[in-house]
Design a protein around this motif. Structure first.
Motif, PDB file in Angstrom:
ATOM      1  N   CYS A 295       0.726  -1.330  -0.007  1.00  0.00           N
ATOM      2  CA  CYS A 295       0.068  -0.141   0.063  1.00  0.00           C
ATOM      3  C   CYS A 295       0.683   1.182   0.085  1.00  0.00           C
ATOM      4  O   CYS A 295       0.710   2.199  -0.711  1.00  0.00           O
ATOM      5  CB  CYS A 295      -1.051   0.128   1.306  1.00  0.00           C
TER       6      CYS A 295
ATOM      7  N   SER B  90      -8.534  15.743   1.020  1.00  0.00           N
ATOM      8  CA  SER B  90      -8.325  14.405   1.668  1.00  0.00           C
ATOM      9  C   SER B  90      -9.209  14.134   3.026  1.00  0.00           C
ATOM     10  O   SER B  90      -9.555  13.097   3.156  1.00  0.00           O
ATOM     11  CB  SER B  90      -6.795  14.304   1.912  1.00  0.00           C
TER      12      SER B  90
ATOM     13  N   GLY C 117     -11.651  11.524   1.163  1.00  0.00           N
ATOM     14  CA  GLY C 117     -10.679  10.324   1.853  1.00  0.00           C
ATOM     15  C   GLY C 117      -9.411  10.456   1.020  1.00  0.00           C
ATOM     16  O   GLY C 117      -9.008  11.047   0.129  1.00  0.00           O
ATOM     17  N   ARG C 118      -8.267   9.771   1.591  1.00  0.00           N
ATOM     18  CA  ARG C 118      -6.947   9.573   1.320  1.00  0.00           C
ATOM     19  C   ARG C 118      -6.566   8.895  -0.248  1.00  0.00           C
ATOM     20  O   ARG C 118      -6.031   9.662  -1.263  1.00  0.00           O
ATOM     21  CB  ARG C 118      -6.007   8.977   2.259  1.00  0.00           C
ATOM     22  N   ARG C 119      -7.413   7.843  -0.240  1.00  0.00           N
ATOM     23  CA  ARG C 119      -7.522   6.912  -1.526  1.00  0.00           C
ATOM     24  C   ARG C 119      -7.938   7.845  -2.672  1.00  0.00           C
ATOM     25  O   ARG C 119      -7.114   7.805  -3.802  1.00  0.00           O
ATOM     26  CB  ARG C 119      -8.149   5.713  -1.212  1.00  0.00           C
ATOM     27  N   TYR C 120      -9.143   8.412  -2.779  1.00  0.00           N
ATOM     28  CA  TYR C 120      -9.624   9.074  -3.748  1.00  0.00           C
ATOM     29  C   TYR C 120      -8.883  10.509  -4.124  1.00  0.00           C
ATOM     30  O   TYR C 120      -8.656  10.980  -5.192  1.00  0.00           O
ATOM     31  CB  TYR C 120     -10.989   9.348  -3.769  1.00  0.00           C
TER      32      TYR C 120
ATOM     33  N   TYR D 280      -0.935   9.217   3.701  1.00  0.00           N
ATOM     34  CA  TYR D 280      -1.586   7.896   3.702  1.00  0.00           C
ATOM     35  C   TYR D 280      -0.525   7.095   4.350  1.00  0.00           C
ATOM     36  O   TYR D 280      -0.874   6.129   4.857  1.00  0.00           O
ATOM     37  CB  TYR D 280      -1.884   7.599   2.243  1.00  0.00           C
TER      38      TYR D 280
ATOM     39  N   GLU E 121      -8.481   2.209   2.203  1.00  0.00           N
ATOM     40  CA  GLU E 121      -8.669   3.643   2.624  1.00  0.00           C
ATOM     41  C   GLU E 121      -7.708   3.497   3.985  1.00  0.00           C
ATOM     42  O   GLU E 121      -7.434   2.612   4.414  1.00  0.00           O
ATOM     43  CB  GLU E 121      -9.969   4.110   2.949  1.00  0.00           C
ATOM     44  N   SER E 122      -7.230   4.794   4.418  1.00  0.00           N
ATOM     45  CA  SER E 122      -6.492   5.010   5.442  1.00  0.00           C
ATOM     46  C   SER E 122      -7.330   4.774   6.903  1.00  0.00           C
ATOM     47  O   SER E 122      -8.346   5.276   6.793  1.00  0.00           O
ATOM     48  CB  SER E 122      -6.101   6.449   5.622  1.00  0.00           C
TER      49      SER E 122
ATOM     50  N   TRP F 287      -8.185   7.789   8.751  1.00  0.00           N
ATOM     51  CA  TRP F 287      -9.471   8.478   8.208  1.00  0.00           C
ATOM     52  C   TRP F 287     -10.669   7.751   8.331  1.00  0.00           C
ATOM     53  O   TRP F 287     -11.775   8.423   8.482  1.00  0.00           O
ATOM     54  CB  TRP F 287      -9.350   8.813   6.500  1.00  0.00           C
ATOM     55  N   LEU F 288     -10.789   6.463   8.116  1.00  0.00           N
ATOM     56  CA  LEU F 288     -12.143   5.704   8.295  1.00  0.00           C
ATOM     57  C   LEU F 288     -12.595   6.067   9.911  1.00  0.00           C
ATOM     58  O   LEU F 288     -13.996   6.119  10.182  1.00  0.00           O
ATOM     59  CB  LEU F 288     -11.871   4.350   8.156  1.00  0.00           C
TER      60      LEU F 288
END
Length: 508
Positions: free
Chosen positions: A22, A80, A84-87, A133, A200-201, A204-205
């Motif tokens: 990741c 973010s 979210g971090r991923r998007y 992230y 996802e982080s 963040w979740l």
């Protein structure tokens, strides 16, 4: 026995392969900046010839991407926290893809500048989100190793840019530089696809109240289930969620989930702890760039020309060696940062840069004042360039990203890091946009004497204000800060308390 086993695990941690994968994927976003930086160093030779632009226009072209990326970095933190971090990583790839296309098809200088603006926004997003992230996915034992990856990929991107320069330099001038810039779409596409496989982080979740999802990610990114439970408990405490709450989804305030009120806490009413953290993060990013590394890397062909290497292809080959040196020593740093700590690497790196910049400045000054070729001085300049890059890459390069991404509290991390990255890009842009004018005003040797002076101030700043963070979880960082120049006393007290706690654990 169980206590001894736990201590042993802490001393000899394993690197979780899923977390490693990741972190590698997230850090690949940094290739975008590296490639743009490296490729532009050679492309400007052909852009100037094709578009008939001045040195001032070249300075603006080269440096403004950092100003544009400042904008991207400044808004990436809030983005973010929102999506979210991923998007945010995917968004960075899409924006840079569009910028690379625009630059590759640019018919004139102003269209090229617009393409740089779009690409710069993407670069700003990428620079901010990759270390955040990675820091949030990694465990304390290997966080330094994982969060060094962005600098590794920046250097890998620089090297790819140099290779692209050399590969396309044989094409007609009108096509060569356009291929050099436009081929940047490839890493952005690969990155956008790769990120789809990332989770996802977990932090963040938790901020969104999605505890069940966070637990599943932590279970996969931790070495043991016990470590996963401990990390989740620490994150819940930092997010203000009761420890006895075992629900998969909990309600959270809008302010908590979307990062509202962070700017007030950072700038309007900061506590001593937050102020110390903010000064440390801004300072490490400021000095990373103010020491002149981008001038060495991006203007290395011009430095070699001043040193007496006149053939363009030889200058490009010498520049590829700079990229190799930068990448190799950054890789060395990634394996040392969790073993010997942040401070030793940072201070050694900065000290080495001071000596190397002084040697480069002296060699260039001697060449400037000589009326015939001095081969020994040319060798000194080339070696000093390589050693400057090597010392930077073993400490100041990767550690600015590592340190700033791990010291902010959870609620402030994304937007706090975005401030550090914005400062980083602003200073880099200022250096690149003024370097040619600066060395024409005070000589090229004088410019590097100035950078050596800045690096000397940086060493004092690092020594006096930055505590060691090795081996601590992200939730354990706050107690290290807040006493500013007296942080050593705080460290001793915390160490004493930790030893007493370990003794109690062993006795039990």
């Amino acid at each position: 026995m169980a206590a001894n086993q736990n201590v042993s695990e802490l001393k000899s941690p394993k690197r979780n392969k899923y977390a490693l994968a990741c972190s590698l994927l997230a850090s690949m976003t940094s290739v975008l900046l590296g490639y743009d930086t490296g490729v532009m160093s050679g492309a400007v030779i052909y852009i100037k010839e094709d578009l008939k632009i001045s040195d001032v226009q070249i300075e603006i072209l080269v440096g403004t991407i950092n100003i544009y990326s400042l904008v991207g970095a400044a808004i990436a933190g809030r983005t973010s926290d929102w999506i979210g971090r991923r998007y945010t990583i995917i968004l960075a790839s899409l924006i840079f893809f569009l910028g690379a296309i625009l630059m590759g098809f640019a018919p004139n200088y102003w269209f090229l500048m617009f393409g740089r603006f779009v690409a710069g926004i993407g670069v700003g997003y990428a620079l901010m989100i990759a270390p955040v992230y990675t820091a949030e996915v990694a465990s304390a034992s290997c966080r330094g190793f994982f969060t060094s990856f962005p600098e590794v990929f920046i250097n890998g991107g620089v090297l790819l840019g140099y290779i692209s320069n050399y590969a396309f330099s044989k094409l007609p001038t009108k096509l060569g530089w356009r291929f050099m810039l436009g081929i940047g779409v490839i890493p952005s596409v690969l990155l956008g696809i790769g990120v789809l496989a990332m989770p996802e982080s977990p932090r963040w979740l938790v901020m969104q109240g999605r505890l069940g999802d966070a637990k599943r990610v932590l279970d996969r990114t931790s070495d043991t289930l016990e470590e996963s439970k401990t990390r989740l408990a620490d994150i819940k405490e930092a997010a203000g969620i009761p420890q006895d709450c075992q629900d998969d989804i909990v309600s959270v305030t809008r302010e908590s989930s979307h990062g509202s009120g962070v700017w007030r806490e950072l700038f309007l009413h900061p506590t001593p702890t937050v102020l110390h953290i903010l000064i440390a993060a801004i300072g490490i990013h400021f000095f990373q760039q103010a020491s002149g590394i981008d001038a060495v890397v991006l203007y290395s062909p011009r430095i070699y020309e001043k040193a007496g290497i006149t053939k363009p292809s030889y200058r490009l080959l010498a520049t590829i060696a700079v990229g190799c040196m930068k990448t190799f020593f950054t890789l060395v740093a990634t394996f040392l940062v969790d073993k010997i700590g942040r401070r030793i690497l940072l201070l050694s790196s900065c000290g080495g840069m001071i000596l190397s910049l002084l040697a480069l400045a002296t060699g260039l000054t001697i060449i400037d004042h000589s009326d015939h070729t001095l081969k020994w001085a040319i060798v000194v300049c080339v070696c000093a360039t390589y050693s400057t890059v090597a010392f930077f890459s073993i400490g100041m390069g990767p550690l600015a990203w590592v340190y700033s991404s791990e010291i902010f509290p959870l609620r402030l991390r994304a937007q706090g890091c975005s401030i550090g990255v914005a400062v980083n890009r602003a200073v880099s842009g200022g250096i690149l946009m003024t370097f040619i004018s600066l060395y024409k005003a005070i000589s090229i040797g004088g410019a590097f004497f100035l950078y050596a002076g800045v690096a000397s101030v940086a060493w004092i700043f690092f020594y006096t204000l930055l505590p060691e963070t090795k081996g601590r979880t992200l939730e354990e960082m706050e107690p290290l800060f807040g006493t500013f120049f007296k942080w050593r006393s705080t460290m001793k007290e915390l160490k004493k308390n930790r030893v007493e706690g370990d003794d109690m654990l062993l006795l039990s």
